[in-house]
Design a protein around this motif. Sequence first.
Motif, PDB file in Angstrom:
ATOM      1  N   GLY A   1       0.912  -1.328   0.060  1.00  0.00           N
ATOM      2  CA  GLY A   1       0.032   0.108   0.019  1.00  0.00           C
ATOM      3  C   GLY A   1       0.779   1.354  -0.047  1.00  0.00           C
ATOM      4  O   GLY A   1       1.789   1.315   0.797  1.00  0.00           O
TER       5      GLY A   1
ATOM      6  N   ASP B   1       5.333  11.927   1.700  1.00  0.00           N
ATOM      7  CA  ASP B   1       4.568  13.213   2.157  1.00  0.00           C
ATOM      8  C   ASP B   1       5.495  14.108   1.622  1.00  0.00           C
ATOM      9  O   ASP B   1       6.847  14.225   1.908  1.00  0.00           O
TER      10      ASP B   1
ATOM     11  N   VAL C   1       4.141   5.710   3.564  1.00  0.00           N
ATOM     12  CA  VAL C   1       3.538   6.794   3.358  1.00  0.00           C
ATOM     13  C   VAL C   1       4.659   7.848   2.723  1.00  0.00           C
ATOM     14  O   VAL C   1       5.770   7.902   3.186  1.00  0.00           O
TER      15      VAL C   1
ATOM     16  N   ARG D   1       0.883   5.381   0.039  1.00  0.00           N
ATOM     17  CA  ARG D   1      -0.167   6.502   0.502  1.00  0.00           C
ATOM     18  C   ARG D   1       0.896   7.825   0.012  1.00  0.00           C
ATOM     19  O   ARG D   1       1.654   7.987   0.862  1.00  0.00           O
ATOM     20  N   VAL D   2       0.377   8.452  -0.793  1.00  0.00           N
ATOM     21  CA  VAL D   2       1.109   9.592  -1.070  1.00  0.00           C
ATOM     22  C   VAL D   2       0.279  10.993  -0.757  1.00  0.00           C
ATOM     23  O   VAL D   2      -0.860  11.233  -1.184  1.00  0.00           O
ATOM     24  N   VAL D   3       1.196  11.924  -0.215  1.00  0.00           N
ATOM     25  CA  VAL D   3       0.533  13.129   0.060  1.00  0.00           C
ATOM     26  C   VAL D   3       1.456  14.198  -0.720  1.00  0.00           C
ATOM     27  O   VAL D   3       2.616  14.468  -0.052  1.00  0.00           O
TER      28      VAL D   3
ATOM     29  N   PRO E   1       0.990   0.315   4.946  1.00  0.00           N
ATOM     30  CA  PRO E   1       1.074   1.296   3.984  1.00  0.00           C
ATOM     31  C   PRO E   1       2.519   1.832   4.041  1.00  0.00           C
ATOM     32  O   PRO E   1       3.093   2.090   5.140  1.00  0.00           O
TER      33      PRO E   1
END
Length: 502
Positions: free
Chosen positions: A371, A413, A411, A373-375, A409
Amino acid sequence: MLRHRTAREIVVFLGSLGIIGAVTAALKTLPDVSPTTAALALLLAVLGAATLARLRTAIAVSLLAMLTLNFFFLPPVGTLTIADPQNWIALFAFLVVAVIASNLSAAAQDRARDAIARRNEVTRLFDLTRDVLLTTETAGAIEVLARHVARRFELSGVAVCLPGEHGWRIHQGGSDEVALDVTDLNTALAKARGTLEFDARQRAYGGHVRVGDRHDVIIVPLRHGTKAVGLLAAASSTLDIGTLDAVAGVVAIAIERAQFLGERDAAALVRQKADLAATLLASLSHDLRTPLTAITVAVENLRSDLPTHERRAQAGAAMAELERLTRLFQDILDMARIDAEAIRIERQWVTAADVVDAAVAHVRHAVEGHGLRVVADADMEVEIDPRLTSVALAHVIENAAHYSPVDKPIVVDARVTGDGLHISVTDQGPGLDASELEHLFERFYRGRTGRQTTFGTGMGLSITRGLLSAAGGRIWAENAPDAGAMFSLAVPGSIRAATVAS
């Protein structure tokens, strides 16, 4: 120093004149002062001058005191004539006592000054030796050594001269440059390599010469043992030959030490390169064997009569392993460019989202099944090299995929702030061992957890640091607040609002 000493002698002489005048005036006010009393009082002035000044000044004051005693206190008073023969004896005795006392006082002063000079000499030699021991850099060590000698012994000009295959190497120190002729240096070195003799009076070995138009430059040999390895030249030196010879001995030892340090560093570099080569060979032999074996098996399977879906699966496996080999060789090329400092920086205006998208596309094989998760900020642009930054980020994301569980996930950022691009990658793995933090970005280093995996050369994070350093950025690692590890990247660059393509 000489001007200061001369001025001191003049002040002491004039002060002694004043004291003799004051003593004479005071004694003349007393009735029936005997010549003996006057002689003792004047002798005190002579002893004072002998204590504060050199022998010649004390003798001059003694003569003046004798004339004062004769003129003002020995009959007939007011003349330099001596009527009573006994007064001749008294006057002569006064002069002899004054001169002997002055001589003894001057000798004591000379011994005291010599003791202070020797103490200062030892202190300065100790300070110079400490400077030598504290000097660990081999590049420019001789120039630093020459400056230390000039500073510690208050010399206006110092030159350390070392013979070489292509002539003399002269290392200057001090505020003034020492002008030296090659012929004088060759002559001095030839003399220093002759018969070794010790001069007990000057406390120095032979071989020193004076050169220059006014013979104001003194050259002493730099001897390591009995071998002359170079020359030390001092301009307008107030030091005696013995002190300069001792300084030259310390300098010779320092030169030998600098050569040993250079050889040690060269040997350490050779050993390091050999270790790196051995590590690289071992890593490549392991990481090449697995994909080559997989490709061989896949190709053999493709040659057999397989259903269409299995043939596609085998072809996909072969392509994945080929991509893995391609990335491995790209890592090797990137590391070679970093070592050769041959990385070109091509800055472009990009958003944080652009950099993350390029990095994820580069390592889609590694994050497959994880997983992600991209910000990422797409409102601001930053002027950086997008290729270097995305490749560096790709290595960090791939490293996170190796240690993060599949059901947790990763992450990413990425934001553009006032001073450039800032990206953090956080995984949900076991975290970082505090004892390994300082080694994470070393070449071929793999932690205890990493060594348990089957894939990885230990080059990724080292390449990341090298690429970011070339772009003026940096990377650091820490444990995440909740769990896992967090790697942070910072790349400086100008920023602006993102432009919308028409």
